[in-house]
Design a protein around this motif. Structure first.
Motif, PDB file in Angstrom:
ATOM      1  N   ALA A  54      -3.197   2.255   6.302  1.00  0.00           N
ATOM      2  CA  ALA A  54      -3.324   1.453   6.339  1.00  0.00           C
ATOM      3  C   ALA A  54      -1.955   0.635   6.972  1.00  0.00           C
ATOM      4  O   ALA A  54      -2.040  -1.055   7.524  1.00  0.00           O
ATOM      5  N   VAL A  55      -0.638   1.251   6.683  1.00  0.00           N
ATOM      6  CA  VAL A  55       0.317   0.209   6.961  1.00  0.00           C
ATOM      7  C   VAL A  55       0.361  -0.095   8.614  1.00  0.00           C
ATOM      8  O   VAL A  55       1.207  -0.525   8.609  1.00  0.00           O
ATOM      9  N   GLN A  56      -0.246   0.755   8.953  1.00  0.00           N
ATOM     10  CA  GLN A  56      -0.836   0.389  10.578  1.00  0.00           C
ATOM     11  C   GLN A  56      -0.860  -0.561  10.683  1.00  0.00           C
ATOM     12  O   GLN A  56      -1.067  -1.033  12.258  1.00  0.00           O
ATOM     13  N   VAL A  57      -1.582  -1.371  10.126  1.00  0.00           N
ATOM     14  CA  VAL A  57      -2.382  -2.756  10.659  1.00  0.00           C
ATOM     15  C   VAL A  57      -1.486  -3.988  10.359  1.00  0.00           C
ATOM     16  O   VAL A  57      -2.006  -5.095  10.683  1.00  0.00           O
ATOM     17  N   ASP A  58      -0.225  -3.386  10.079  1.00  0.00           N
ATOM     18  CA  ASP A  58       0.706  -4.836  10.031  1.00  0.00           C
ATOM     19  C   ASP A  58       0.284  -5.870  10.760  1.00  0.00           C
ATOM     20  O   ASP A  58       0.349  -5.290  11.945  1.00  0.00           O
ATOM     21  N   GLU A 102     -11.390   0.795  -1.628  1.00  0.00           N
ATOM     22  CA  GLU A 102     -11.122   0.453  -2.674  1.00  0.00           C
ATOM     23  C   GLU A 102      -9.880  -1.286  -3.102  1.00  0.00           C
ATOM     24  O   GLU A 102     -10.345  -0.691  -4.548  1.00  0.00           O
ATOM     25  N   ASP A 103      -9.510  -0.636  -2.454  1.00  0.00           N
ATOM     26  CA  ASP A 103      -8.153  -2.419  -2.988  1.00  0.00           C
ATOM     27  C   ASP A 103      -8.755  -3.776  -2.210  1.00  0.00           C
ATOM     28  O   ASP A 103      -8.812  -4.357  -3.156  1.00  0.00           O
ATOM     29  N   THR A 127      -1.503   5.984   2.511  1.00  0.00           N
ATOM     30  CA  THR A 127      -2.802   5.777   2.319  1.00  0.00           C
ATOM     31  C   THR A 127      -4.027   5.227   3.552  1.00  0.00           C
ATOM     32  O   THR A 127      -3.448   4.357   4.570  1.00  0.00           O
ATOM     33  N   LEU A 128      -5.066   6.188   3.781  1.00  0.00           N
ATOM     34  CA  LEU A 128      -5.587   5.693   4.895  1.00  0.00           C
ATOM     35  C   LEU A 128      -6.502   4.152   4.904  1.00  0.00           C
ATOM     36  O   LEU A 128      -6.928   4.005   3.817  1.00  0.00           O
ATOM     37  N   LEU A 129      -7.054   3.425   6.356  1.00  0.00           N
ATOM     38  CA  LEU A 129      -6.962   1.751   5.901  1.00  0.00           C
ATOM     39  C   LEU A 129      -8.798   1.909   5.506  1.00  0.00           C
ATOM     40  O   LEU A 129      -9.085   1.319   4.800  1.00  0.00           O
ATOM     41  N   VAL A 155       1.094  -0.768   0.090  1.00  0.00           N
ATOM     42  CA  VAL A 155       0.039  -0.179  -0.191  1.00  0.00           C
ATOM     43  C   VAL A 155       0.964   1.247  -0.142  1.00  0.00           C
ATOM     44  O   VAL A 155       2.412   1.471   0.141  1.00  0.00           O
ATOM     45  N   GLU A 156       0.318   2.549  -0.833  1.00  0.00           N
ATOM     46  CA  GLU A 156       1.051   4.094  -0.177  1.00  0.00           C
ATOM     47  C   GLU A 156       1.147   3.889   1.258  1.00  0.00           C
ATOM     48  O   GLU A 156       0.580   3.700   2.048  1.00  0.00           O
TER      49      GLU A 156
END
Length: 175
Positions: free
Chosen positions: A79-83, A44-45, A36-38, A32-33
């Motif tokens: 989105a990167v925070q939910v890794d 979208e994704d 990008t917000l979750l 994800v960029e």
């Protein structure tokens, strides 16, 4: 410099980050960029459009999802925070059989707490969080728990009634 050029430069240089998490019980690995917000990633994704974008300012609660079992407004999370996390959207909420409604959804339906339905997914996700307690919920406790969710159709009283009744039913049955 025009805004078109700025937008192109930002898109061309967008930093993509690998992310792995569990989404509604399924493993997801993607890039994800970084910005990008979750909520946008989910809609979208992942094409999970039950999570709604209502205000883009974190005030309405229409974008509520669960991250590691707690309700969060997905417009405030990258989105990167939910890794490494477990994410549950409204599409992952159901009764014992995936074809059945979850008890919260049934309670809202039974008390006509659904109205137009736009805010309903966020209310369901937040309700699951506030119902995750052994204590009997009162009107006041439910209203306090739902303070971050907005219903533009003014269905609050029916929503509150449904959750208070569901809490009482759970207490009686020992759940």
């Amino acid at each position: 410099m025009t805004s078109d050029v700025i937008g192109t430069e930002q898109s061309a240089g967008a930093h993509r980050v690998p992310v792995s998490y569990t989404l509604n019980g399924e493993a997801v690995s993607c890039e994800v960029e970084a910005r990008t917000l979750l909520v946008h990633h989910l809609r979208e994704d992942r094409r999970l459009t039950g999570t709604h974008v209502g205000c883009d300012t974190s005030q309405c609660g229409a974008c509520a999802v669960h991250v590691d079992g707690r309700a969060v407004k997905s417009c405030t999370v990258l989105a990167v925070q939910v890794d490494g996390c477990e994410v549950t959207t409204i599409e992952g909420v159901h009764g014992d059989d995936p074809k059945d409604l979850h008890p919260v959804q049934s309670a809202l339906q039974g008390k006509h707490g659904l109205q137009c339905g736009f805010c309903t997914p966020g209310f369901v996700m937040t309700a699951l969080d506030i119902l995750d307690t052994d204590e009997l919920l009162t009107d006041e406790k439910v209203r306090q728990g739902l303070i971050g969710n907005i219903c533009r159709c003014t269905g609050y009283q029916n929503i509150v009634d449904a959750l208070v009744e569901l809490s009482a039913d759970r207490q009686e049955s020992g759940e």
